[in-house]
Design an enzyme around this catalytic site. Structure first.
Site, PDB file in Angstrom:
ATOM      1  N   MET A  38       8.787  25.223  -0.798  1.00 17.77           N
ATOM      2  CA  MET A  38       7.898  24.302  -1.517  1.00 17.77           C
ATOM      3  C   MET A  38       8.675  23.448  -2.511  1.00 17.77           C
ATOM      4  SD  MET A  38       4.484  25.344  -3.604  1.00 17.77           S
ATOM      5  CE  MET A  38       3.604  26.075  -2.234  1.00 17.77           C
ATOM      6  N   ARG A  85     -10.748  -0.621  14.726  1.00 13.86           N
ATOM      7  CA  ARG A  85     -10.630   0.004  13.414  1.00 13.86           C
ATOM      8  C   ARG A  85     -11.658  -0.731  12.559  1.00 13.86           C
ATOM      9  NH1 ARG A  85      -4.616   0.804  10.744  1.00 13.86           N
ATOM     10  NH2 ARG A  85      -5.113  -1.086   9.613  1.00 13.86           N
ATOM     11  N   LYS A 111       0.855  -1.199   0.000  1.00 19.04           N
ATOM     12  CA  LYS A 111       0.000   0.000   0.000  1.00 19.04           C
ATOM     13  C   LYS A 111       0.890   1.248   0.000  1.00 19.04           C
ATOM     14  CE  LYS A 111      -0.158  -0.269   5.017  1.00 19.04           C
ATOM     15  NZ  LYS A 111      -0.895  -0.777   6.171  1.00 19.04           N
ATOM     16  N   TYR A 160      13.017  31.976   3.604  1.00 21.58           N
ATOM     17  CA  TYR A 160      11.825  32.603   4.161  1.00 21.58           C
ATOM     18  C   TYR A 160      11.917  32.752   5.676  1.00 21.58           C
ATOM     19  CZ  TYR A 160       9.377  31.661  -0.266  1.00 21.58           C
ATOM     20  OH  TYR A 160       8.976  31.625  -1.575  1.00 21.58           O
TER      21      TYR A 160
HETATM   22  C1  PLP Z   1      -0.153  -1.629   6.994  1.00 25.12           C
HETATM   23  C2  PLP Z   1      -0.704  -2.916   7.486  1.00 25.12           C
HETATM   24  C3  PLP Z   1       0.144  -4.000   7.743  1.00 25.12           C
HETATM   25  C4  PLP Z   1       1.655  -3.883   7.734  1.00 25.12           C
HETATM   26  O1  PLP Z   1       2.075  -3.200   8.889  1.00 25.12           O
HETATM   27  P1  PLP Z   1       3.651  -2.944   9.196  1.00 25.12           P
HETATM   28  O2  PLP Z   1       3.654  -2.389  10.551  1.00 25.12           O
HETATM   29  O3  PLP Z   1       4.106  -1.969   8.169  1.00 25.12           O
HETATM   30  O4  PLP Z   1       4.307  -4.251   9.087  1.00 25.12           O
HETATM   31  C5  PLP Z   1      -0.434  -5.214   8.049  1.00 25.12           C
HETATM   32  N1  PLP Z   1      -1.776  -5.345   8.136  1.00 25.12           N
HETATM   33  C6  PLP Z   1      -2.625  -4.311   7.929  1.00 25.12           C
HETATM   34  C7  PLP Z   1      -4.093  -4.523   8.048  1.00 25.12           C
HETATM   35  C8  PLP Z   1      -2.116  -3.065   7.621  1.00 25.12           C
HETATM   36  O5  PLP Z   1      -2.955  -2.055   7.424  1.00 25.12           O
END
Ligand code: PLP
Length: 378
Positions: A319, A135, A37, A271
């Protein structure tokens, strides 16, 4: 990369080593499903995914359907688990893209079921069990009802059950993780009582994958460790001590010098005039700023590496531009390669160091590097 103002290099060898470490930790029968991701934690979704699959990962986890779509379009055939929300209107595409879906809403099941009944296509779902992270997930006391809803739809197959730890990186004991693990077991029992025994049971993130074999079940979902970074210092110390494991960071972030000039003592830089030179100063102007993900919190704090030496950031990060001090690097030249993250010989800037300077966690540093910056596997 000559025409790019800035680019990211990702080491194939490093990714490969880290996947091999997972394989050693989990054995040959557990599925390794690294998290790609957030643009593969900033490393570049497509090429990084291909590299880790070549290195022995079995599946990959993404957050959203668009990521799965991009991987399928790029020819990735491996199983893809989508662990974030898929809106109802996109569920048909998720099925057609041959993904494994996390589910936790009855409404999603109904929308999915309408499509699979009509299209006579199979969908594979993994039930997210709420064990204490609060969650995404189905509470234990509604789990049976949820499973029975799924069982009304002949084309939806429950192939997995999953949960996610809330407090495994930062806690010196494993108390809360164990409590969640017990709840996960209870959830698995509830599924069993409904006649469901999914082949894919998973809850392990990086910390759990590397440190706690009792969390491996049949599949693990390491994220940050894939890229050679530790989920926390605590986990780093424990894993190193217990298993002697060293991860290898894969990412370097580079740019080139856009101007070099000498300015007099007593000049202000940038800045807000937050830096005043104490002596005649040689400045190098870098064509990178907070738009690119170089955190503004690094103003007057971090450094770049030029010709194997440290060049401290002077003034505020802008920026698109950052100024660094090269008074101690007289050999620096226009268009010299500059390392923002990574190491060249002795001098370096690690993601962990930069996170500390920017007052955040290491996860945030690479995932914030602007997505349109080219990623190159080296
Ligand atoms: C991001 C995520 C992981 C991986 O977590 P790390 O701490 O980066 O190893 C695993 N399971 C879920 C559901 C996640 O959202």
């Amino acid at each position: 990369m000559k025409s790019e103002l800035t680019w990211v290099e990702v080491s194939r060898a490093a990714l490969k080593k880290n996947i091999q470490i997972f394989r050693k930790s989990v054995g040959k029968n557990v599925i390794i499903a690294p998290s790609v991701k957030a643009n593969a934690y900033g490393h570049g979704l497509i090429e990084t995914t291909k590299t880790i699959l070549q290195a022995g990962a079995d599946w990959v986890c993404v957050n959203a359907l668009f990521e799965a779509g991009a991987l399928r379009n790029a020819g990735v055939r491996a199983p893809i688990y989508i662990k974030g929300y898929v809106p109802h209107k996109d569920l048909p595409e998720a099925v057609d893209r041959d993904t494994d879906l996390v589910v936790y809403n009855k409404e999603s099941i109904q929308a999915l079921g309408r499509y699979t009944n009509k299209a006579k296509k199979n969908a594979r779902v993994h039930i997210k069990i709420e064990t204490g992270n609060n969650r995404q997930g189905v509470l234990l006391d509604t789990l049976k009802d949820f499973v029975q809803t799924i069982q009304k739809y002949p084309y939806i197959e429950i192939t997995g059950a999953a949960t996610h730890f809330a407090d495994i990186e930062d806690s010196p004991d494993q108390k809360y993780a164990n409590y969640q693990l017990e709840n996960f077991q209870k959830g698995i029992e509830i599924l069993k009582a409904c006649g469901v025994e999914p082949p894919y049971l998973h809850c392990a993130n990086s910390a759990a994958t590397l440190l706690y074999p009792n969390t491996h079940f049949t599949m693990v979902r390491p994220g940050i460790a894939t890229y050679g970074l530790w989920p926390s210092e605590l986990i780093a110390r424990r894993v190193q001590k217990k298993f002697g494991i060293q991860l290898t960071p894969a990412l370097s972030w580079k740019t080139r010098i856009a101007q070099i000039k000498d300015i007099p003592a007593g000049s202000y830089v940038g800045y807000g005039c937050t830096y005043k030179t104490k002596r005649r100063t040689r400045l190098a102007i870098l064509p990178v700023g907070y738009y690119d993900g170089y955190d503004r919190g690094l103003s007057n704090k971090s450094w770049a590496i030029i010709r194997d030496k440290k060049a401290p950031v002077r003034g505020r990060v802008c920026m698109n531009i950052t100024m660094v001090d090269v008074s101690n690097i007289p050999e620096a030249r226009l268009e010299d390669e500059v390392i923002l993250l990574g190491r060249d010989g002795k001098a370096g800037m690690s993601i962990d160091e930069m996170a500390a300077l920017a007052d955040t966690i290491n996860y945030e540093i690479p995932t914030r590097i602007r997505e349109s910056i080219p990623r190159v596997i080296v």
